[in-house]
Write an enzyme that holds these catalytic residues in place. Structure first.
Site, mmCIF file in Angstrom:
data_model
loop_
_atom_site.group_PDB
_atom_site.id
_atom_site.type_symbol
_atom_site.label_atom_id
_atom_site.label_comp_id
_atom_site.label_asym_id
_atom_site.label_seq_id
_atom_site.Cartn_x
_atom_site.Cartn_y
_atom_site.Cartn_z
ATOM 1 N N GLU A 29 -55.324 -60.626 19.266
ATOM 2 C CA GLU A 29 -56.133 -60.418 20.464
ATOM 3 C C GLU A 29 -55.300 -59.893 21.634
ATOM 4 O O GLU A 29 -55.754 -59.037 22.398
ATOM 5 C CB GLU A 29 -56.766 -61.761 20.846
ATOM 6 N N ASP A 30 -54.066 -60.415 21.769
ATOM 7 C CA ASP A 30 -53.267 -60.153 22.974
ATOM 8 C C ASP A 30 -52.063 -59.254 22.746
ATOM 9 O O ASP A 30 -51.351 -58.943 23.698
ATOM 10 C CB ASP A 30 -52.781 -61.492 23.565
#
Length: 753
Positions: free
Chosen positions: A114-115
């Site tokens: 996600e990051d």
């Protein structure tokens, strides 16, 4: 610091040229060492908690820790800590449940997709496909075409739930992630605190409860309450601390009394008082309208014994010690809760009238009560009793998959899941003795759908404890429910007003949507064909190429979608007919024999009155066959049929494009409701005469009411069923022949009493 290291390593230009002039050797600049990604991260607690793993598995976790730290290098939490401290803390929580190495690795990497730029394929290559699938299940969707934050949240939740249905470890990782986020929520701005706390209280805490994770459930509730209602939390926590000293003495005396009585019955048991949670106190105060002192005066105790027979023996011993409160005994051992929870619950009146709430269970039941589905990993050695909760969890997860298949969109799916997350409180029986667990307020329709979707769709009546009862009857504990079905029955939209389970709501909506779509396609096709006749065309005159051009222009996927939108009033048939006529002008239309199409009069659409949900008879004027009528397209609802002189129709005269010419289909067999008002002389037996006259004309009476305010005359309002206008005329003539009838008139719905 890296910046100072590189600055000191780079020689100045003056030094360099002086050294060259002297002919001396100048060494190459020394590269600065890369920063340690684990600097400042405390790993001792995690290493202690994963000691139950094999040496090889521990090394795999260590490798995942470093991989996560390197991926998140340079990222900080809002609190200022290195970001990797968060996945490490989440993994510590899962290690307390003795989760397997695949789940622990996934917890360490749960934010990297996600990051960071790390892909699922990279994780699979480094740590295996299972861990990569778990990380993917927890990760949010990258690109969502959502109109709002709520829709995006619902879509992410839907993805996570479906991944959880395949592997329950997904939700365990997510719950641990949410728990650590809630523990560190102080660093977030107040508005975001409230949003996250509300989401936790409405979704994640109930999921923890549904999975039997009692300790996690309570902590999530407490933390959510703290941030959602900070002032109430502070006031109640202060009051609890102030009362704790006095309560400790009372709890000590009551515990001693119980511990003294059980050995007299040769029962070995662990006994301790249960501390009341602040959110539990608050909920009880709100729901039962109690004061703080009234809630705190109820003392809770837990008794843990060796086996099930001893549970019931302990119950007898305690009932002999203190008097039980009638109706306050629940046997969750014989009938476990939906999440596998088992225990005996009883309320006793102790010394000085003090209420005691006591839970009696075995050690295995206590493990399940505290750890729920996680006990599968935490207590692998004691497998007895674990299969039941695993089976219940599996059944629940499968029901989520069924909800997904019948829900229209992610927001609707989230709504259905929320309904099902609240624990069941009512246990009812089928005629064969099977037990069904339903939420409080559940009705016979909910029961029908819990048995089978087809039973729910075809139910027409029910027997509760042998008596015929309405389908909307709320069920009580111990009810025996028998569902009566009919082959051609179908769900009633009115059921949505009182069903309580997500399954029933989703199945009813799914059936209605499917039926409405089929009816909308048929109606839309008729309406477009009707509009095309004004241009001398029919639908059969258009080639696939022309249809493809039209679909591209209006952004539709196929013809069925166009017909559906027309049938629901979302697109106007006149506009589409005009566009189709323009597209065909250059080509020319031909009929099935290859002859040019000749213009024909548009004609009218025939109405039977029984088309279904897409053609509705307007309730404002209640037309019947024989009345002059006109159709009005209503956006998203289909077509309403009004009488020509209906006042509501006159308000839409400015929007004539939505009007459709319609006529009654001859030889219709349906009966139609008509409201009539009869003014009669106020004499004995007049109502019986009127009812008999209506029945003699083969008309049914649907409803009757009376207004007897006038002394000499009475007004009687009837809703009768007739086949057409001549049938109504015969009924009214028969009524006028009754001597006591003074006046009779047909009413519009808006004029009804």
């Amino acid at each position: 610091m890296p910046a100072s290291s590189s600055a000191s390593a780079a020689p100045s230009a003056a030094t360099s040229s002086a050294a060259s002039a002297a002919g001396s050797f100048v060494p190459s600049p020394v590269a600065a060492e890369p920063p340690d990604p684990l600097a400042g991260v405390e790993l001792a607690p995690l290493r202690a908690r994963i000691a139950f793993l094999s040496q090889e598995e521990q090394e795999r976790v260590e490798r995942a820790v470093r991989f996560s730290a390197e991926a998140h290098l340079g990222q900080k939490r809002i609190s200022g800590e290195p970001y990797v401290t968060h996945p490490v803390a989440v993994t510590e929580i899962l290690a307390e449940w003795h989760m397997d190495v695949q789940a622990l690795v996934a917890a360490l990497l749960h934010d990297v997709m996600e990051d960071t730029a790390i892909t699922k394929q990279t994780i699979a290559e480094q740590f295996g496909k299972v861990s990569a699938d778990l990380v993917d299940g927890v990760s949010k969707l990258d690109k969502i075409e959502a109109h709002s934050q709520e829709q995006a949240q619902a879509e992410n939740f839907r993805k996570m739930i479906l991944a959880m249905a395949r592997d329950v470890r997904v939700i365990l990782i997510k719950l641990a992630d949410r728990l650590h986020n809630m523990r560190t929520l102080d660093a977030v701005r107040p508005q975001k605190q409230r949003r996250i706390a509300r989401e936790t209280l409405e979704i994640y805490a109930p999921i923890a409860n549904r999975l039997g994770l009692n300790n996690l459930f309570r902590e999530l509730q407490e933390l959510s309450f703290r941030y959602l209602y900070p002032l109430r939390y502070r006031v109640l926590s202060k009051a609890v601390r102030a009362a704790r000293g006095n309560r400790r003495e009372v709890v000590g005396k009551l515990t001693a009394a119980v511990q003294e009585r059980l050995p007299q019955w040769l029962i070995e048991a662990e006994v301790w008082g249960r501390e009341k949670h602040i959110y539990g106190i608050y909920r009880k105060m709100v729901e039962k309208q109690l004061t703080f002192s009234q809630v705190l005066d109820i003392y809770g105790f837990r008794v843990v014994v060796k086996d099930i027979p001893t549970c019931y023996l302990a119950l007898g011993a305690l009932h002999e010690l203190y008097k039980p409160v009638p109706g306050k005994f629940k046997d969750y051992i014989a009938i476990p809760k939906g999440n596998g929870y088992q225990s005996l619950h009883t309320t006793l009146i102790g010394p000085y009238g003090t209420p005691l709430e006591i839970q009696i269970r075995t050690r295995e039941m206590h493990q399940v009560a505290e750890s729920g589905v996680a006990s599968h990993w935490l207590y692998k050695d004691s497998a007895d009793g674990m299969s039941d909760i695993q089976q219940r969890t599996h059944n629940w997860l499968q029901s989520l998959l069924e909800l997904q298949s019948t829900s229209g969109d992610s927001t609707e799916f989230l709504e259905h899941v929320k309904i099902d997350l609240f624990p069941g409180e009512v246990f009812v029986f089928s005629p064969k003795g099977q037990i069904y667990n339903l939420p409080r307020g559940a009705t016979a329709v909910d029961f029908a759908y819990s048995v089978h979707t087809d039973i729910g769709n075809r139910c027409v009546a029910c027997r509760i404890n042998g008596d015929l009862m309405p389908l909307r009857t709320e069920l009580k504990n111990g009810d025996q429910v028998e569902i009566i079905t009919a082959a051609h029955a179908s769900p009633n939209p009115a059921w949505l007003a009182y069903v309580r389970t997500g399954r029933a709501r989703a199945q009813i909506r799914h059936f209605l949507k499917t039926s409405q779509q089929e009816e909308s396609i048929a109606l839309g096709e008729r309406l477009l064909n009707h509009a095309l006749r004004g241009h001398g065309l029919t639908l059969g005159a258009f080639s696939s190429a022309i249809w493809d051009r039209l679909l591209r222009e209006i952004g539709a996927h196929n013809r069925e979608e166009v017909f559906t939108d027309i049938g629901l009033g979302k697109r106007l048939p006149a506009i589409l007919a005009k566009r189709l006529a323009a597209l065909i002008e250059s080509v020319g239309a031909e009929d099935a024999d290859g002859q040019p199409v000749k213009p024909r009069a548009p004609g009218s659409i025939l109405i039977r009155g029984s088309e279904g949900m897409t053609v509705q008879l307007a309730k404002c004027c209640r037309p019947i066959p024989g009345d002059p009528i006109v159709g009005l397209m209503c956006k998203g609802q289909g077509m309403e049929v009004h009488m020509n002189d209906c006042p509501n129709l006159s308000r839409n005269r400015a929007d004539r494009e939505r009007w459709v010419d319609v006529e009654w289909e001859p030889d219709g067999e349906r009966l139609f409701d008509v409201a009539i008002r009869i003014i009669t002389e106020n004499r004995r037996g007049v109502l019986a005469k009127v009812a008999a006259a209506i029945a003699e004309q083969q008309s049914n009476i649907q409803h009757v009411s009376m207004d007897g305010e006038r002394a000499a005359h009475t007004q009687i309002y009837f809703t009768v069923q007739v086949s057409d206008r001549p049938h109504l005329a015969r009924v009214m003539r028969a009524l006028r022949r009754i001597p006591e009838v003074v006046r009779i008139a047909r009413l519009r719905s808006t004029e009804q009493k």
